[in-house]
Scaffold this motif. Structure first.
Motif, mmCIF file in Angstrom:
data_model
loop_
_atom_site.group_PDB
_atom_site.id
_atom_site.type_symbol
_atom_site.label_atom_id
_atom_site.label_comp_id
_atom_site.label_asym_id
_atom_site.label_seq_id
_atom_site.Cartn_x
_atom_site.Cartn_y
_atom_site.Cartn_z
ATOM 1 N N ARG A 1 0.854 -1.195 0.000
ATOM 2 C CA ARG A 1 0.000 0.000 0.000
ATOM 3 C C ARG A 1 0.884 1.237 0.000
ATOM 4 N NH1 ARG A 1 -3.047 3.466 3.425
ATOM 5 N NH2 ARG A 1 -2.222 2.566 5.343
ATOM 6 N N VAL A 2 0.562 2.181 -0.882
ATOM 7 C CA VAL A 2 1.309 3.435 -0.953
ATOM 8 C C VAL A 2 0.472 4.558 -0.335
ATOM 9 C CG1 VAL A 2 2.714 2.816 -2.952
ATOM 10 C CG2 VAL A 2 0.465 3.853 -3.313
ATOM 11 N N ARG A 3 1.173 5.649 0.025
ATOM 12 C CA ARG A 3 0.508 6.720 0.772
ATOM 13 C C ARG A 3 0.320 7.988 -0.073
ATOM 14 N NH1 ARG A 3 0.135 5.202 5.923
ATOM 15 N NH2 ARG A 3 1.539 3.582 6.692
ATOM 16 N N THR A 4 0.344 7.841 -1.388
ATOM 17 C CA THR A 4 0.232 9.006 -2.259
ATOM 18 C C THR A 4 -1.199 9.275 -2.711
ATOM 19 O OG1 THR A 4 0.933 7.468 -4.009
ATOM 20 C CG2 THR A 4 2.571 9.048 -3.188
ATOM 21 N N GLY A 5 -2.147 8.496 -2.188
ATOM 22 C CA GLY A 5 -3.516 8.678 -2.651
ATOM 23 C C GLY A 5 -4.502 8.821 -1.521
ATOM 24 N N HIS A 6 -5.373 7.824 -1.396
ATOM 25 C CA HIS A 6 -6.453 7.869 -0.421
ATOM 26 C C HIS A 6 -5.906 8.004 0.998
ATOM 27 C CE1 HIS A 6 -10.478 7.087 1.005
ATOM 28 N NE2 HIS A 6 -9.992 6.220 1.858
ATOM 29 N N ARG A 7 -6.457 8.949 1.729
ATOM 30 C CA ARG A 7 -6.008 9.158 3.115
ATOM 31 C C ARG A 7 -7.085 8.637 4.057
ATOM 32 N NH1 ARG A 7 -1.538 10.975 2.045
ATOM 33 N NH2 ARG A 7 -1.057 12.851 0.859
ATOM 34 N N TYR A 8 -6.628 7.865 5.026
ATOM 35 C CA TYR A 8 -7.572 7.319 6.005
ATOM 36 C C TYR A 8 -7.689 8.284 7.167
ATOM 37 C CZ TYR A 8 -7.506 3.138 3.277
ATOM 38 O OH TYR A 8 -7.635 2.262 2.236
ATOM 39 N N THR A 9 -8.854 8.844 7.329
ATOM 40 C CA THR A 9 -9.053 9.818 8.395
ATOM 41 C C THR A 9 -9.535 9.142 9.669
ATOM 42 O OG1 THR A 9 -11.253 10.213 7.531
ATOM 43 C CG2 THR A 9 -9.518 11.737 6.842
ATOM 44 N N CYS A 10 -9.913 7.884 9.559
ATOM 45 C CA CYS A 10 -10.309 7.139 10.755
ATOM 46 C C CYS A 10 -9.403 5.918 10.846
ATOM 47 C CB CYS A 10 -11.772 6.721 10.670
ATOM 48 S SG CYS A 10 -12.132 5.779 9.193
ATOM 49 N N PRO A 11 -9.344 5.266 12.007
ATOM 50 C CA PRO A 11 -8.455 4.106 12.144
ATOM 51 C C PRO A 11 -8.730 3.073 11.054
ATOM 52 C CG PRO A 11 -9.384 4.705 14.246
ATOM 53 C CD PRO A 11 -10.094 5.531 13.214
ATOM 54 N N ILE A 12 -7.641 2.557 10.487
ATOM 55 C CA ILE A 12 -7.797 1.553 9.437
ATOM 56 C C ILE A 12 -8.259 0.253 10.080
ATOM 57 C CG2 ILE A 12 -6.579 0.161 7.716
ATOM 58 C CD1 ILE A 12 -4.690 2.482 7.350
ATOM 59 N N ARG A 13 -9.349 -0.258 9.563
ATOM 60 C CA ARG A 13 -9.848 -1.533 10.063
ATOM 61 C C ARG A 13 -8.777 -2.598 9.813
ATOM 62 N NH1 ARG A 13 -15.353 -4.443 7.876
ATOM 63 N NH2 ARG A 13 -14.593 -6.543 8.077
ATOM 64 N N SER A 14 -8.504 -3.371 10.835
ATOM 65 C CA SER A 14 -7.455 -4.372 10.668
ATOM 66 C C SER A 14 -7.949 -5.457 9.727
ATOM 67 C CB SER A 14 -7.071 -4.976 12.010
ATOM 68 O OG SER A 14 -8.174 -5.639 12.569
ATOM 69 N N ILE A 15 -7.093 -5.885 8.858
ATOM 70 C CA ILE A 15 -7.450 -6.961 7.959
ATOM 71 C C ILE A 15 -6.489 -8.101 8.180
ATOM 72 C CG2 ILE A 15 -8.567 -5.555 6.204
ATOM 73 C CD1 ILE A 15 -5.963 -5.537 4.651
ATOM 74 N N ASP A 16 -6.987 -9.298 7.915
ATOM 75 C CA ASP A 16 -6.245 -10.491 8.284
ATOM 76 C C ASP A 16 -5.288 -10.896 7.158
ATOM 77 O OD1 ASP A 16 -5.390 -12.675 9.643
ATOM 78 O OD2 ASP A 16 -7.081 -13.934 9.047
ATOM 79 N N CYS A 17 -4.341 -10.013 6.863
ATOM 80 C CA CYS A 17 -3.319 -10.372 5.891
ATOM 81 C C CYS A 17 -2.116 -9.463 6.093
ATOM 82 C CB CYS A 17 -3.830 -10.257 4.453
ATOM 83 S SG CYS A 17 -4.123 -8.590 3.902
ATOM 84 N N GLU A 18 -0.981 -9.906 5.573
ATOM 85 C CA GLU A 18 0.238 -9.101 5.688
ATOM 86 C C GLU A 18 0.448 -8.323 4.403
ATOM 87 O OE1 GLU A 18 3.793 -11.023 6.826
ATOM 88 O OE2 GLU A 18 2.873 -12.040 8.529
ATOM 89 N N TYR A 19 0.867 -7.082 4.554
ATOM 90 C CA TYR A 19 1.223 -6.300 3.380
ATOM 91 C C TYR A 19 2.229 -5.237 3.795
ATOM 92 C CZ TYR A 19 -2.148 -2.872 5.200
ATOM 93 O OH TYR A 19 -2.822 -1.974 5.982
ATOM 94 N N ALA A 20 2.964 -4.747 2.814
ATOM 95 C CA ALA A 20 3.972 -3.728 3.096
ATOM 96 C C ALA A 20 3.375 -2.349 2.863
ATOM 97 C CB ALA A 20 5.173 -3.936 2.181
ATOM 98 N N CYS A 21 3.846 -1.364 3.621
ATOM 99 C CA CYS A 21 3.452 0.031 3.418
ATOM 100 C C CYS A 21 4.679 0.802 2.964
ATOM 101 C CB CYS A 21 2.924 0.654 4.707
ATOM 102 S SG CYS A 21 1.237 0.195 5.059
ATOM 103 N N LYS A 22 4.561 1.505 1.861
ATOM 104 C CA LYS A 22 5.645 2.343 1.352
ATOM 105 C C LYS A 22 5.064 3.708 1.027
ATOM 106 C CE LYS A 22 8.473 -0.973 1.771
ATOM 107 N NZ LYS A 22 9.493 -0.932 2.814
ATOM 108 N N TYR A 23 5.961 4.707 0.938
ATOM 109 C CA TYR A 23 5.442 6.055 0.721
ATOM 110 C C TYR A 23 4.841 6.221 -0.677
ATOM 111 C CZ TYR A 23 4.948 10.972 0.045
ATOM 112 O OH TYR A 23 4.418 12.188 -0.268
ATOM 113 N N SER A 24 5.574 5.752 -1.695
ATOM 114 C CA SER A 24 5.145 6.043 -3.058
ATOM 115 C C SER A 24 5.467 4.880 -3.987
ATOM 116 C CB SER A 24 5.856 7.299 -3.575
ATOM 117 O OG SER A 24 7.230 6.998 -3.798
ATOM 118 N N ILE A 25 5.063 5.024 -5.234
ATOM 119 C CA ILE A 25 5.360 4.003 -6.242
ATOM 120 C C ILE A 25 6.873 3.781 -6.358
ATOM 121 C CG2 ILE A 25 5.259 5.761 -8.089
ATOM 122 C CD1 ILE A 25 4.155 2.148 -8.558
#
Ligand SMILES: [Mg+2]
Length: 204
Positions: free
Chosen positions: A160-184
């Motif tokens: 998941r990248v942080r250059t688009g949709h902004r979560y204004t409320c706590p992100i619902r936890s999902i049952d999977c692993e993924y990486a977070c990076k700033y941009s493409i």
């Protein structure tokens, strides 16, 4: 002659599936005109690097603007023609574009309402059949949880990248692993580093 499973596996290619808005183009509400298409910084260079390394680059985009009657499929095609033109001018290219035009009926992007609409894996699975993709060696990059889940649901790893949709409320936890990076750019560098590590481990 019918190829065995291992032969077939060896001919499959890895892919990076890419979300559009907020991942490789600027997120600016509904994109309804080619004039609104703006590549994000480093998007083209990142795609070019992934392609040089052997990854197919495949766009998979939810476009409920069509289902909502805001644009026609022909207008969506002109938007994607402009996207392709901008990428080509910067030395990059997509191998294919898949779009889902369905409207969601729920306000929960973690629920698969329709197989093709992310988080459903339909577009990725179809692209894998069409283009000969090894999903187990492939990645999905996007700015929303629906992107992350579409990748996981298709058997890929997700970023998941942080250059688009902004979560204004706590992100619902999902049952999977993924990486977070700033941009493409950071996401592509992460994929390339993981690929080098894997190649070293198997002695390539
Ligand atoms: Mg997006």
């Amino acid at each position: 002659m019918i190829s065995g499973t291992s032969d077939l596996q060896s001919t499959l290619k890895p892919a990076v599936f890419l979300d559009r808005d907020g991942t490789i183009t600027r997120l600016d509400g509904y994109l309804i005109s080619p004039n609104q298409v703006r590549l994000l910084p480093d998007a083209a260079a990142s795609l070019a690097k992934l392609k040089q390394t052997g990854f197919l680059c495949i766009l998979v985009t939810n476009q409920s603007a069509v289902g909502r009657g805001m644009i026609t499929t022909d207008e969506l095609d002109t938007i994607h023609a402009e996207l392709n033109r901008l990428l080509a001018a910067a030395g990059a290219q997509l191998d294919a574009i898949y779009s889902c035009h369905e409207c969601p009926s729920l306000d929960d992007e973690t629920i698969v309402e329709q197989p093709d609409r992310k988080p459903g894996p339909g577009m990725l699975l179809r692209a894998a059949r069409d283009l000969g993709v090894d999903l187990s060696q492939s990645w999905m990059i996007g700015d929303r949880l629906s992107d992350v889940l579409a990748g996981v649901n298709a058997g890929c790893r997700s970023i998941r990248v942080r250059t688009g949709h902004r979560y204004t409320c706590p992100i619902r936890s999902i049952d999977c692993e993924y990486a977070c990076k700033y941009s493409i750019k950071e996401a592509a560098e992460f994929i390339l580093a993981e690929t080098r590590t894997k190649d070293r481990a198997i002695g390539i």
